[in-house]
Write a protein that holds these residues in place. Sequence first.
Motif, mmCIF file in Angstrom:
data_model
loop_
_atom_site.group_PDB
_atom_site.id
_atom_site.type_symbol
_atom_site.label_atom_id
_atom_site.label_comp_id
_atom_site.label_asym_id
_atom_site.label_seq_id
_atom_site.Cartn_x
_atom_site.Cartn_y
_atom_site.Cartn_z
ATOM 1 N N GLN A 211 32.329 45.806 25.888
ATOM 2 C CA GLN A 211 32.495 44.545 26.618
ATOM 3 C C GLN A 211 33.293 44.717 27.908
ATOM 4 O O GLN A 211 33.141 43.923 28.848
ATOM 5 C CB GLN A 211 33.167 43.510 25.719
ATOM 6 N N HIS A 212 34.165 45.732 27.958
ATOM 7 C CA HIS A 212 35.049 45.900 29.119
ATOM 8 C C HIS A 212 34.727 47.173 29.903
ATOM 9 O O HIS A 212 35.563 47.647 30.672
ATOM 10 C CB HIS A 212 36.511 45.921 28.659
ATOM 11 N N PHE A 213 33.519 47.683 29.695
ATOM 12 C CA PHE A 213 33.161 48.984 30.255
ATOM 13 C C PHE A 213 33.343 49.037 31.768
ATOM 14 O O PHE A 213 33.792 50.038 32.324
ATOM 15 C CB PHE A 213 31.709 49.318 29.885
ATOM 16 N N TYR A 214 33.019 47.955 32.482
ATOM 17 C CA TYR A 214 33.076 47.964 33.944
ATOM 18 C C TYR A 214 34.399 47.418 34.492
ATOM 19 O O TYR A 214 34.596 47.363 35.706
ATOM 20 C CB TYR A 214 31.901 47.177 34.516
ATOM 21 N N GLU A 215 35.313 47.052 33.602
ATOM 22 C CA GLU A 215 36.594 46.503 34.052
ATOM 23 C C GLU A 215 37.663 47.571 34.218
ATOM 24 O O GLU A 215 38.611 47.400 34.996
ATOM 25 C CB GLU A 215 37.090 45.449 33.063
#
Length: 279
Positions: A211-215
């Motif tokens: 869910q937070h891969f690109y954050e």
Amino acid sequence: MKIVDTKAELAVVIGQLRAKGLSIGLVPTMGALHNGHLSLVKQSRQKADVTVVSIFVNPTQFDNKEDLQNYPRPIDQDILQLEQNGCDVLFMPEVAEMYETGESWDYEVGDLDSKLEGEFRPGHYKGVTQIVYKLFDAVKPDMAFFGQKDYQQYLVINKMVRDFSLPVNLVLCNIVREPDGLAMSSRNVRLNAEERKTSVVLYEALLFIKQHFYEYTFAELQHKAEQLFDTNPLLQLEYIKICDLNTLEEINTKEAKNLIVLVACYVGNVRLIDNMILS
């Protein structure tokens, strides 16, 4: 459902099925069946004319003797579940039927035997390939069904199939999870109530990375996921890594495609694994 326990009897059964022109699907298991296994049986029934399930607790793939001894063996319950779910043939051999005294297996797994599960369970995949090769030789399936939860095992067996040019098509089936996200596993029954509640952290860590891969950067994702395991003394994390889907080489660039995150962790004395495809 026909139950056989020798390779000779199985050969007769398989020969009769082949004479009728029927395709054969194999679901290799070590028993202690759950809905994850039964989903493989369902897939086999959809894709093949005949479904063969094997139950064999393979001693050569256990690096821990205590783990082998503690592996659950509820055979009567397993048989009932297979009967209820349309299994056609159950192959249930003894160890002496599958292994000769002093037998050796020289197949080299390669890079997959030295990373992740290979690193923490040395020799495990050599034992896996040894018994799966024997099962393929005995059953001669057109298709064999494996669960994604043991994704590295699937890659290892796929390599073996290519290396030996075996005429079997491997089918990878989705992970089946409990309502709280815990991947179904035969080992889950060994968790006490507190451990079972805690075990959902494996799924939560995987989901956090997805869910937070690109954050966050890779280092930040790794650190934050590892922190989820640091708060509970019941958990002993072995690894959580983002890897290439095909090679399981660890990845550290967001530009890479076809990724999977894999985790292995002791919950109390029970070792659990899980994974989640990111791409």
